[in-house]
Design a protein around this motif. Structure first.
Motif, mmCIF file in Angstrom:
data_model
loop_
_atom_site.group_PDB
_atom_site.id
_atom_site.type_symbol
_atom_site.label_atom_id
_atom_site.label_comp_id
_atom_site.label_asym_id
_atom_site.label_seq_id
_atom_site.Cartn_x
_atom_site.Cartn_y
_atom_site.Cartn_z
ATOM 1 N N LEU A 41 1.429 -1.067 -0.028
ATOM 2 C CA LEU A 41 0.288 0.071 0.178
ATOM 3 C C LEU A 41 1.194 1.124 0.212
ATOM 4 C CD1 LEU A 41 -2.448 -1.144 2.400
ATOM 5 C CD2 LEU A 41 -2.583 -1.431 0.080
ATOM 6 N N LEU A 42 0.208 1.949 -1.392
ATOM 7 C CA LEU A 42 1.100 3.093 -1.303
ATOM 8 C C LEU A 42 1.011 4.249 0.328
ATOM 9 C CD1 LEU A 42 2.735 5.152 -3.333
ATOM 10 C CD2 LEU A 42 1.363 6.039 -3.753
ATOM 11 N N VAL A 43 2.382 4.716 0.295
ATOM 12 C CA VAL A 43 2.567 5.813 1.683
ATOM 13 C C VAL A 43 2.160 7.220 1.560
ATOM 14 C CG1 VAL A 43 3.593 6.570 3.966
ATOM 15 C CG2 VAL A 43 3.944 3.973 3.366
ATOM 16 N N GLU A 44 2.979 7.473 0.450
ATOM 17 C CA GLU A 44 2.939 8.985 -0.451
ATOM 18 C C GLU A 44 1.085 9.311 -0.808
ATOM 19 O OE1 GLU A 44 5.177 7.259 -0.977
ATOM 20 O OE2 GLU A 44 6.807 8.147 -0.457
ATOM 21 N N ASP A 45 0.991 10.906 -0.944
ATOM 22 C CA ASP A 45 -0.360 11.268 -1.145
ATOM 23 C C ASP A 45 -0.552 10.784 -2.318
ATOM 24 O OD1 ASP A 45 -1.043 11.492 1.535
ATOM 25 O OD2 ASP A 45 -0.226 13.931 1.561
ATOM 26 N N THR A 46 0.245 11.040 -3.217
ATOM 27 C CA THR A 46 0.313 10.379 -4.580
ATOM 28 C C THR A 46 1.419 10.818 -5.560
ATOM 29 O OG1 THR A 46 0.550 12.925 -5.708
ATOM 30 C CG2 THR A 46 -1.778 12.656 -5.208
ATOM 31 N N ALA A 47 2.003 9.389 -6.087
ATOM 32 C CA ALA A 47 2.865 9.404 -7.512
ATOM 33 C C ALA A 47 2.772 8.649 -8.462
ATOM 34 C CB ALA A 47 3.986 7.921 -6.264
ATOM 35 N N GLU A 48 3.732 9.484 -9.524
ATOM 36 C CA GLU A 48 3.794 8.763 -10.463
ATOM 37 C C GLU A 48 5.009 7.548 -10.894
ATOM 38 O OE1 GLU A 48 1.385 10.315 -12.718
ATOM 39 O OE2 GLU A 48 0.867 11.498 -12.085
ATOM 40 N N ILE A 49 4.535 6.493 -11.968
ATOM 41 C CA ILE A 49 5.922 5.316 -12.238
ATOM 42 C C ILE A 49 6.912 6.388 -12.204
ATOM 43 C CG2 ILE A 49 5.877 4.353 -13.702
ATOM 44 C CD1 ILE A 49 3.692 3.144 -12.844
ATOM 45 N N GLY A 50 7.640 5.557 -11.459
ATOM 46 C CA GLY A 50 9.291 5.827 -11.451
ATOM 47 C C GLY A 50 9.645 7.565 -10.422
ATOM 48 N N ASP A 51 8.733 7.192 -10.030
ATOM 49 C CA ASP A 51 9.569 8.005 -8.522
ATOM 50 C C ASP A 51 9.850 7.236 -7.318
ATOM 51 O OD1 ASP A 51 8.089 10.204 -9.628
ATOM 52 O OD2 ASP A 51 6.000 10.395 -8.197
ATOM 53 N N LYS A 52 10.544 7.317 -6.354
ATOM 54 C CA LYS A 52 11.005 6.863 -5.864
ATOM 55 C C LYS A 52 10.336 6.800 -4.695
ATOM 56 C CE LYS A 52 14.935 5.664 -2.324
ATOM 57 N NZ LYS A 52 16.190 5.759 -2.396
ATOM 58 N N VAL A 53 9.257 5.806 -3.863
ATOM 59 C CA VAL A 53 8.222 6.533 -2.751
ATOM 60 C C VAL A 53 8.650 5.052 -1.145
ATOM 61 C CG1 VAL A 53 6.519 6.725 -4.377
ATOM 62 C CG2 VAL A 53 6.503 3.858 -4.165
ATOM 63 N N THR A 54 7.770 4.584 -0.774
ATOM 64 C CA THR A 54 7.627 3.686 0.073
ATOM 65 C C THR A 54 6.285 3.053 0.219
ATOM 66 O OG1 THR A 54 8.922 5.058 1.404
ATOM 67 C CG2 THR A 54 7.739 3.475 2.569
ATOM 68 N N VAL A 55 6.541 1.688 0.192
ATOM 69 C CA VAL A 55 5.104 0.698 0.806
ATOM 70 C C VAL A 55 5.426 0.136 1.682
ATOM 71 C CG1 VAL A 55 4.952 0.725 -2.160
ATOM 72 C CG2 VAL A 55 5.893 -1.074 -0.912
ATOM 73 N N GLU A 56 4.338 0.041 2.448
ATOM 74 C CA GLU A 56 3.703 -0.647 3.480
ATOM 75 C C GLU A 56 3.320 -2.189 2.984
ATOM 76 O OE1 GLU A 56 1.690 -0.767 8.290
ATOM 77 O OE2 GLU A 56 1.897 0.842 6.403
#
Length: 69
Positions: A41-56
């Motif tokens: 599950l995405l932790v950030e509010d929004t993100a695009e393909i290629g962005d560095k993100v955190t998931v739980e």
């Protein structure tokens, strides 16, 4: 594609480069990086393909990587 917080997504990360792999690993394995794909599950509010993100993950682990799906 825009992913939103709490959305089910997949990330990609290189755990070890080919140079960082252990010397006892077979040659065909040693010559490529150790990669990992994780869904969660995405932790950030929004993100695009290629962005560095955190998931739980479902087990509660938080993992960071590049958003791929």
């Amino acid at each position: 594609m825009t992913a939103k917080k709490g959305g089910w997504v997949r990330i990609y990360d290189v755990v070890l480069t080919s140079e960082e792999r252990a010397p006892q690993v077979p040659d065909d394995t040693k010559n490529v990086p150790l990669e990992r794909w994780v869904t969660g599950l995405l932790v950030e509010d929004t993100a695009e393909i290629g962005d560095k993100v955190t998931v739980e993950t479902l087990t509660g682990r938080k993992v960071t990587g590049e958003l791929v799906e």
